[in-house]
Design a protein around this motif. Structure first.
Motif, short mmCIF file in Angstrom:
data_model
loop_
_atom_site.label_atom_id
_atom_site.label_comp_id
_atom_site.label_asym_id
_atom_site.label_seq_id
_atom_site.Cartn_x
_atom_site.Cartn_y
_atom_site.Cartn_z
N THR A 158 0.83 -1.21 0.00
CA THR A 158 0.00 0.00 0.00
C THR A 158 0.86 1.25 0.00
N ILE A 159 1.95 1.20 0.75
CA ILE A 159 2.82 2.38 0.88
C ILE A 159 3.65 2.63 -0.36
N ILE A 160 4.26 1.59 -0.90
CA ILE A 160 5.22 1.82 -1.98
C ILE A 160 4.60 1.78 -3.37
N ARG A 161 3.44 1.13 -3.51
CA ARG A 161 2.80 0.99 -4.83
C ARG A 161 3.81 0.38 -5.82
N LEU A 162 4.16 1.12 -6.87
CA LEU A 162 5.06 0.58 -7.88
C LEU A 162 6.49 1.11 -7.75
N ARG A 163 6.77 1.82 -6.65
CA ARG A 163 8.09 2.42 -6.49
C ARG A 163 9.12 1.41 -6.00
N THR A 164 10.38 1.68 -6.28
CA THR A 164 11.48 0.82 -5.82
C THR A 164 12.50 1.59 -4.98
N ASN A 165 12.23 2.85 -4.69
CA ASN A 165 13.19 3.69 -3.97
C ASN A 165 12.91 3.69 -2.46
N VAL A 166 12.48 2.55 -1.92
CA VAL A 166 12.10 2.47 -0.51
C VAL A 166 12.99 1.47 0.22
#
Length: 266
Positions: free
Chosen positions: A165-173
């Motif tokens: 839920t927090i990152i969705r499609l991002r990878t910079n986490v």
């Protein structure tokens, strides 16, 4: 006292970082400081305003009474004022959100919704967070992931859903799990495939890979800081469980204890 630093494990550049050790050695504080530094890091001369997500197991753990104290030590050090060049002087928690704020002449916190440092989440309330968006979150901290007894049903999947839920499609986490050595048989170790936890020595870091996937997990058993703790002598009784508080040893019973109330007929 020598407090914990995430620098060593951070050099592994893993997406997941699992850290466990003694209580009160600075694990949580170190990540909260990192969250503040992330927010005030600059890009093209402007603050990046990166946010963080703070996760606990139960919604009672993220009530205002407890969360208002979480930044208490950091607020007392003047770090917020120093790193923000006097724009803010503390972190204020309200309605599930951490804000940068400044005290007015009457000691009241003055803050704005645009000065959001982070958001608090509870795994048992995961269904209520679906559909929300947190595009500025680059740091996720799941605190107290090791429990002595009670875990939620299918908790690992609940955590994965919150992270999704927090990152969705991002990878910079960057994702961090922090815990005290209160349960050597924590189910997360099996879920993550951490097969060597039982053999790890204090101060060591193991790195796990998962087939051909680029996924990487780093696992750290914090070094023993008991010699630098000024109050270690207060827990010098014979019960070996107290070694977790003083030096980070796993909390194991002298003899087996029933994990719940029972009667002879059971």
């Amino acid at each position: 006292m020598k407090f914990y630093s995430p620098k060593r494990i951070g050099q592994r550049k893993a997406q997941y970082n699992v850290v466990f050790g003694e209580r009160s050695n600075g694990k949580t504080t170190a990540l909260l400081k990192q969250a503040i530094k992330n927010y005030f890091s600059t890009e093209n001369g402007d603050y990046t305003r990166q946010q963080f997500a703070y996760i606990r197991r139960w919604d009672t753990d993220i009530k205002a009474k407890r969360m208002k104290q979480m930044f208490g030590y950091i607020n007392s050090t003047g770090l917020v004022s120093e790193i923000s060049n006097g724009e803010f002087d503390h972190v204020h928690f309200y309605n599930g959100v951490f804000y940068f704020a400044k005290y007015d002449g009457e000691g009241k916190s003055i803050y704005s919704p645009i000065d959001c440092l982070g958001h608090a989440f509870a795994l048992n309330m995961m269904e209520h967070d679906k559909g929300s968006s947190y595009p500025l979150v680059t740091l996720i901290v799941f605190d107290e992931f090791i429990a002595r007894r009670i875990y939620l049903t299918d908790e690992f999947v609940l955590l994965m859903n919150v992270i999704s839920t927090i990152i969705r499609l991002r990878t910079n986490v960057s994702i961090w799990l922090l815990g005290n050595t209160v349960n050597k048989y924590c189910p997360y170790f099996a879920e993550f495939g951490l097969k060597n936890v039982d053999e790890m020595k204090q101060g060591t870091i193991d790195v796990y890979r998962y087939g051909d996937s680029p996924l990487k997990l780093a696992c750290e058993y914090c070094a023993d800081n008991s010699e630098s703790k000024p109050n270690s002598h207060l827990f010098a009784f014979d019960n070996p469980k107290l070694n977790m508080i003083a030096g980070g040893s796993w909390e194991l019973s002298i003899f087996p204890h029933a994990p719940m109330k029972w009667k002879p007929k059971n």
